[in-house]
Design a protein around this motif. Structure first.
Motif, mmCIF file in Angstrom:
data_model
loop_
_atom_site.group_PDB
_atom_site.id
_atom_site.type_symbol
_atom_site.label_atom_id
_atom_site.label_comp_id
_atom_site.label_asym_id
_atom_site.label_seq_id
_atom_site.Cartn_x
_atom_site.Cartn_y
_atom_site.Cartn_z
ATOM 1 N N SER A 72 3.539 3.127 0.911
ATOM 2 C CA SER A 72 2.465 3.729 0.907
ATOM 3 C C SER A 72 2.693 4.266 -0.336
ATOM 4 N N ASP A 100 4.747 -4.638 4.471
ATOM 5 C CA ASP A 100 3.565 -3.494 4.312
ATOM 6 C C ASP A 100 3.174 -2.551 2.936
ATOM 7 N N SER A 102 0.855 -0.458 0.108
ATOM 8 C CA SER A 102 0.054 0.122 -0.222
ATOM 9 C C SER A 102 -0.001 0.925 -1.471
ATOM 10 N N ARG A 104 -2.669 2.760 -3.990
ATOM 11 C CA ARG A 104 -4.042 3.277 -4.152
ATOM 12 C C ARG A 104 -3.663 4.615 -5.666
ATOM 13 N N ARG A 127 0.096 -7.494 5.026
ATOM 14 C CA ARG A 127 -0.527 -6.297 4.645
ATOM 15 C C ARG A 127 -0.437 -6.437 3.510
ATOM 16 N N THR A 129 -2.178 -3.481 0.488
ATOM 17 C CA THR A 129 -4.040 -2.471 -0.324
ATOM 18 C C THR A 129 -3.892 -2.716 -1.803
#
Length: 279
Positions: A72, A100, A102, A104, A127, A129
């Motif tokens: 992340s 997973d 992510s 951003r 997952r 993002t």
């Protein structure tokens, strides 16, 4: 720290110049002393994070950590340059078992990472993002070509169950035929009502950008038997009443609201509990 599995680092404060050496040592320690690390989360909002004179993020030991299953990355910085940090190459070669992911990056200037869709491959990814100023496609590509590339990415990631796409990508590029096994779908632009077949909704527990003022949403919501969470854009009182009628088992409702509509939305939510409200 042999048994450490998850490491989260966040910093929203301005640091002294001499703090950068300690930060470098921290990441180097995590890289060398935590062989069983599986989850890495980095949240940083300081505007000077990427400047080489303060902290050399490009050459950071972060990119030598291997075999992560969750990564992340939340970084606010105007000078972030994917050409300097080959994040996709790192994650593909060093973390092939990623489940997973992510990324951003809020800010003003768009950041192009087309290689993620073209080259990214994580067979166990469940997952994904991608939010902020990230651009997943070259500007010269039309929506049809983008949809083809995204279809290829989804074909390579048949374990993917949850997807969130940020502001520069809307529902027009999502191939609905590739969403058969999805459980969660979220957009920050466009409406799922316009393209998501009602036949797919029974499998979803989370949906965003459903326009419940659109008559087509009735069929979607009636068949969404597993739906627990939903996001709506400053709905009216009538729209909320309709949602609760179609989805009496809903557990959480999230709202997107303009500032000018926030008070109105709050008052309409409260009015649902008034004696005049239908049951």
């Amino acid at each position: 720290m042999h048994n450490l599995i998850r490491f989260c680092w966040g910093d929203q404060r301005a640091r002294r110049e001499d703090a950068n050496e300690s930060l470098e040592e921290l990441f180097a320690t995590v890289q060398s002393r935590c062989p069983n690390l599986k989850e890495l989360q980095i949240d940083h909002l300081e505007s000077q994070f990427m400047i080489r004179s303060r902290f050399d993020f490009v050459c950071s030991p972060i990119w030598r950590i291997v075999n992560l299953t969750k990564f992340s990355f939340f970084l606010r910085h105007e000078s972030f340059d994917q050409k300097q940090v080959d994040m996709v190459g790192y994650l593909t070669t060093q973390c092939p078992g990623l489940r997973d992911l992510s990324i951003r990056v809020p800010g003003q200037r768009r950041i192009h990472i087309p290689q993620l869709i073209k080259e990214g491959y994580w067979p166990e990814l469940r997952r994904l993002t991608l939010d902020g100023v990230l651009k997943l496609f070259d500007d010269c590509l039309d929506a049809k070509t983008q949809s083809v590339l995204l279809s290829g990415f989804l074909n390579r990631h048949n374990q993917l169950r949850c997807l969130h796409l940020g502001v520069y990508h809307d529902s027009s590029i999502l191939p609905s035929t590739k969403l058969v096994h999805f459980r969660s779908l979220s957009l920050t632009r466009g409406s799922l009502t316009t393209f998501l077949p009602a036949s797919l909704t029974p499998q979803f527990y989370f949906l965003s950008r459903i326009d419940i003022n659109d008559g087509r949403s009735d069929g979607l919501l009636e068949k969404a038997l597993m739906l627990k969470y939903i996001t709506l854009y400053y709905p009216s009182r009538d729209a909320l009443t309709k949602l609760l009628h179609l989805q009496p088992r809903i557990e959480r409702i999230y709202f997107y609201s303009r500032r000018g509509n926030l008070k109105r939305t709050r008052e309409e939510i409260f009015s649902l509990n008034s004696p005049a409200s239908p049951t």
